[in-house]
Motif scaffolding. Structure first.
Motif, PDB file in Angstrom:
ATOM      1  N   GLN A 111      44.589  33.201  32.229  1.00 30.61           N
ATOM      2  CA  GLN A 111      43.361  33.938  32.150  1.00 30.61           C
ATOM      3  C   GLN A 111      43.246  35.383  31.701  1.00 30.61           C
ATOM      4  O   GLN A 111      43.839  36.123  32.109  1.00 30.61           O
ATOM      5  CB  GLN A 111      42.936  33.843  33.878  1.00 30.61           C
ATOM      6  N   PHE A 112      42.048  35.621  31.007  1.00 32.83           N
ATOM      7  CA  PHE A 112      42.084  36.723  30.405  1.00 32.83           C
ATOM      8  C   PHE A 112      40.725  37.644  31.333  1.00 32.83           C
ATOM      9  O   PHE A 112      39.708  37.035  31.169  1.00 32.83           O
ATOM     10  CB  PHE A 112      41.752  36.925  28.926  1.00 32.83           C
ATOM     11  N   VAL A 113      41.028  38.717  31.790  1.00 35.75           N
ATOM     12  CA  VAL A 113      39.964  39.413  32.569  1.00 35.75           C
ATOM     13  C   VAL A 113      39.817  40.965  32.002  1.00 35.75           C
ATOM     14  O   VAL A 113      40.849  41.685  32.100  1.00 35.75           O
ATOM     15  CB  VAL A 113      40.320  39.670  33.971  1.00 35.75           C
ATOM     16  N   GLU A 114      38.723  41.021  31.353  1.00 40.31           N
ATOM     17  CA  GLU A 114      38.376  42.383  30.657  1.00 40.31           C
ATOM     18  C   GLU A 114      38.523  43.701  31.480  1.00 40.31           C
ATOM     19  O   GLU A 114      37.854  43.652  32.652  1.00 40.31           O
ATOM     20  CB  GLU A 114      37.209  42.290  29.971  1.00 40.31           C
ATOM     21  N   ILE A 115      39.029  44.675  31.084  1.00 35.14           N
ATOM     22  CA  ILE A 115      39.349  45.914  31.833  1.00 35.14           C
ATOM     23  C   ILE A 115      38.598  46.946  31.166  1.00 35.14           C
ATOM     24  O   ILE A 115      37.755  47.641  31.757  1.00 35.14           O
ATOM     25  CB  ILE A 115      40.777  46.329  31.765  1.00 35.14           C
ATOM     26  N   ASP A 116      38.449  47.060  30.032  1.00 38.24           N
ATOM     27  CA  ASP A 116      37.654  48.063  29.053  1.00 38.24           C
ATOM     28  C   ASP A 116      37.195  47.414  27.714  1.00 38.24           C
ATOM     29  O   ASP A 116      38.068  47.006  27.137  1.00 38.24           O
ATOM     30  CB  ASP A 116      38.454  49.243  28.870  1.00 38.24           C
ATOM     31  N   PRO A 117      35.807  47.386  27.483  1.00 38.92           N
ATOM     32  CA  PRO A 117      35.239  46.768  26.261  1.00 38.92           C
ATOM     33  C   PRO A 117      35.585  47.594  25.204  1.00 38.92           C
ATOM     34  O   PRO A 117      35.276  47.291  23.978  1.00 38.92           O
ATOM     35  CB  PRO A 117      33.598  46.281  26.669  1.00 38.92           C
ATOM     36  N   VAL A 118      35.772  48.898  25.269  1.00 40.88           N
ATOM     37  CA  VAL A 118      35.657  49.779  24.269  1.00 40.88           C
ATOM     38  C   VAL A 118      37.047  49.872  23.523  1.00 40.88           C
ATOM     39  O   VAL A 118      37.214  49.872  22.473  1.00 40.88           O
ATOM     40  CB  VAL A 118      35.338  51.243  24.785  1.00 40.88           C
ATOM     41  N   ILE A 119      38.032  49.832  24.436  1.00 46.69           N
ATOM     42  CA  ILE A 119      39.425  50.080  23.723  1.00 46.69           C
ATOM     43  C   ILE A 119      40.034  49.074  22.954  1.00 46.69           C
ATOM     44  O   ILE A 119      40.449  49.536  21.961  1.00 46.69           O
ATOM     45  CB  ILE A 119      40.618  50.302  25.052  1.00 46.69           C
ATOM     46  N   PRO A 120      39.764  47.674  23.209  1.00 47.96           N
ATOM     47  CA  PRO A 120      39.338  47.170  24.270  1.00 47.96           C
ATOM     48  C   PRO A 120      40.816  46.750  24.942  1.00 47.96           C
ATOM     49  O   PRO A 120      41.936  46.822  24.653  1.00 47.96           O
ATOM     50  CB  PRO A 120      38.788  45.853  23.742  1.00 47.96           C
ATOM     51  N   ALA A 121      40.626  46.222  26.115  1.00 47.06           N
ATOM     52  CA  ALA A 121      41.810  45.906  27.040  1.00 47.06           C
ATOM     53  C   ALA A 121      41.589  44.793  27.942  1.00 47.06           C
ATOM     54  O   ALA A 121      40.383  44.717  28.347  1.00 47.06           O
ATOM     55  CB  ALA A 121      42.474  46.982  27.834  1.00 47.06           C
ATOM     56  N   ALA A 122      42.150  43.897  28.240  1.00 46.72           N
ATOM     57  CA  ALA A 122      42.358  42.891  29.134  1.00 46.72           C
ATOM     58  C   ALA A 122      43.589  42.440  29.884  1.00 46.72           C
ATOM     59  O   ALA A 122      44.675  42.827  29.568  1.00 46.72           O
ATOM     60  CB  ALA A 122      41.711  41.749  28.611  1.00 46.72           C
ATOM     61  N   SER A 123      43.340  42.154  31.305  1.00 46.11           N
ATOM     62  CA  SER A 123      44.807  41.730  32.178  1.00 46.11           C
ATOM     63  C   SER A 123      44.811  40.281  31.592  1.00 46.11           C
ATOM     64  O   SER A 123      43.908  39.821  31.565  1.00 46.11           O
ATOM     65  CB  SER A 123      44.204  42.064  33.518  1.00 46.11           C
ATOM     66  N   VAL A 124      46.184  39.830  31.727  1.00 45.78           N
ATOM     67  CA  VAL A 124      46.387  38.545  31.567  1.00 45.78           C
ATOM     68  C   VAL A 124      47.137  38.133  32.917  1.00 45.78           C
ATOM     69  O   VAL A 124      48.280  38.650  33.405  1.00 45.78           O
ATOM     70  CB  VAL A 124      47.689  38.422  30.502  1.00 45.78           C
ATOM     71  N   TYR A 125      46.560  36.985  33.251  1.00 44.36           N
ATOM     72  CA  TYR A 125      47.043  36.282  34.394  1.00 44.36           C
ATOM     73  C   TYR A 125      47.499  34.916  34.217  1.00 44.36           C
ATOM     74  O   TYR A 125      46.827  34.184  33.552  1.00 44.36           O
ATOM     75  CB  TYR A 125      46.043  36.240  35.594  1.00 44.36           C
ATOM     76  N   ILE A 126      48.632  34.390  34.981  1.00 42.57           N
ATOM     77  CA  ILE A 126      49.048  32.994  34.967  1.00 42.57           C
ATOM     78  C   ILE A 126      48.249  32.596  36.251  1.00 42.57           C
ATOM     79  O   ILE A 126      48.790  32.989  37.340  1.00 42.57           O
ATOM     80  CB  ILE A 126      50.558  32.950  34.997  1.00 42.57           C
ATOM     81  N   ALA A 127      47.795  31.281  36.238  1.00 44.76           N
ATOM     82  CA  ALA A 127      47.284  30.851  37.571  1.00 44.76           C
ATOM     83  C   ALA A 127      47.382  29.512  37.516  1.00 44.76           C
ATOM     84  O   ALA A 127      47.414  28.714  36.242  1.00 44.76           O
ATOM     85  CB  ALA A 127      45.760  31.290  37.687  1.00 44.76           C
ATOM     86  N   ALA A 128      47.165  28.764  38.578  1.00 41.22           N
ATOM     87  CA  ALA A 128      47.008  27.343  38.696  1.00 41.22           C
ATOM     88  C   ALA A 128      45.707  26.811  38.188  1.00 41.22           C
ATOM     89  O   ALA A 128      44.633  27.407  38.635  1.00 41.22           O
ATOM     90  CB  ALA A 128      47.338  26.705  39.985  1.00 41.22           C
ATOM     91  N   ALA A 129      45.608  26.002  37.608  1.00 38.97           N
ATOM     92  CA  ALA A 129      44.515  25.222  37.139  1.00 38.97           C
ATOM     93  C   ALA A 129      43.687  24.465  38.167  1.00 38.97           C
ATOM     94  O   ALA A 129      44.340  23.827  39.183  1.00 38.97           O
ATOM     95  CB  ALA A 129      44.598  24.240  35.914  1.00 38.97           C
ATOM     96  N   ASP A 130      42.441  24.536  38.200  1.00 40.93           N
ATOM     97  CA  ASP A 130      41.576  23.619  39.244  1.00 40.93           C
ATOM     98  C   ASP A 130      41.890  23.921  40.522  1.00 40.93           C
ATOM     99  O   ASP A 130      41.782  23.352  41.786  1.00 40.93           O
ATOM    100  CB  ASP A 130      41.950  22.236  38.981  1.00 40.93           C
ATOM    101  N   ILE A 131      41.863  25.587  40.796  1.00 39.28           N
ATOM    102  CA  ILE A 131      41.985  25.988  42.148  1.00 39.28           C
ATOM    103  C   ILE A 131      40.491  26.380  42.596  1.00 39.28           C
ATOM    104  O   ILE A 131      39.856  26.763  41.856  1.00 39.28           O
ATOM    105  CB  ILE A 131      42.803  27.129  42.210  1.00 39.28           C
ATOM    106  N   GLU A 132      40.222  26.020  43.627  1.00 36.69           N
ATOM    107  CA  GLU A 132      38.864  26.329  44.253  1.00 36.69           C
ATOM    108  C   GLU A 132      38.789  27.956  44.462  1.00 36.69           C
ATOM    109  O   GLU A 132      39.629  28.514  44.729  1.00 36.69           O
ATOM    110  CB  GLU A 132      38.698  25.727  45.640  1.00 36.69           C
ATOM    111  N   ASP A 133      37.374  28.444  44.183  1.00 34.35           N
ATOM    112  CA  ASP A 133      37.319  29.830  44.387  1.00 34.35           C
ATOM    113  C   ASP A 133      37.586  30.338  45.636  1.00 34.35           C
ATOM    114  O   ASP A 133      37.658  31.470  45.913  1.00 34.35           O
ATOM    115  CB  ASP A 133      35.677  30.110  43.999  1.00 34.35           C
ATOM    116  N   ASP A 134      37.407  29.496  46.652  1.00 33.40           N
ATOM    117  CA  ASP A 134      37.608  29.971  48.019  1.00 33.40           C
ATOM    118  C   ASP A 134      38.967  29.702  48.688  1.00 33.40           C
ATOM    119  O   ASP A 134      39.208  29.967  49.711  1.00 33.40           O
ATOM    120  CB  ASP A 134      36.399  29.561  49.214  1.00 33.40           C
TER     121      ASP A 134
END
Length: 203
Positions: A36-59
């Protein structure tokens, strides 16, 4: 284009699928895992990179995505994804060798090296072993295979290099062949004295 669009275009160029949603760019690695890429800054630009299990419920409060990197270009993002995909292939290969489900290696018992988990070995013949080393090089999964004969436990043994493989299906064929040829190879492998003088044939 936005940073996500740049990353998605770079991934698409190397045939890696991605999808955007909820401010996150998702990249499946396996049916169970995704990046999963989560943008930190659109200008630099920068994004955090995460490893996550697929199909996990949001809650689902019992699961947290693991931060593994921060990228500052689409090229770095593609490199991160390629590296994780290659690493997963290496892990899968090692697991397949140890589990031995493939009928081509069903008679072999591979075990993991205690010091280097990327190395597995299986005893064959009378006093030999097939050794496979799986690694990621330049974001590509590779497997090195060798046949090691040790007639004398105190000696270093004789090593027959069987090559480097990117095609893991062919690797299993080679392992099967090595197991079948073990007894013959043990008889043919002889110590070589580097300082020995070999007679030259006369012309």
């Amino acid at each position: 284009m936005s940073f996500y669009e740049d990353i998605a275009a770079g991934l698409d160029a190397v045939d890696i699928e991605s999808r955007a949603g909820g401010g996150v760019l998702f990249v499946p690695i396996t049916p169970e895992l995704e990046i999963q890429f989560v943008e930190i800054d659109p200008v630099i630009p920068a994004a955090s990179v995460y490893i996550a299990a697929a199909d996990i419920e949001d809650d689902d409060d019992d699961f947290n995505a693991a931060l593994v990197a921060v990228v500052f270009s689409a090229e770095e993002a593609v490199d991160a994804v390629s590296r994780h995909i290659a690493t997963d292939r290496v892990v899968t290969l090692l697991k397949d060798l140890i589990d031995g489900y493939d009928e081509r290696i069903g008679d072999l018992d591979f075990s993991q090296d205690e010091e280097d988990t990327n190395i597995v070995r299986a005893e064959v013949g009378g006093h030999s072993a097939i050794v496979v080393t799986a690694e990621v090089e330049d974001n590509e999964p590779l497997a090195y295979i060798s046949f090691i004969s040790m007639p004398d436990e105190e000696g270093e043994g004789e090593v027959l290099d069987l090559g480097v493989f990117r095609d893991f299906d062919k690797l299993f064929d080679v392992i099967s062949l090595a197991a079948d040829c073990a007894d013959s190879w043990e008889e043919q492998l002889l110590p070589i004295d580097d300082g020995a003088d070999f007679p030259l044939s006369e012309s």
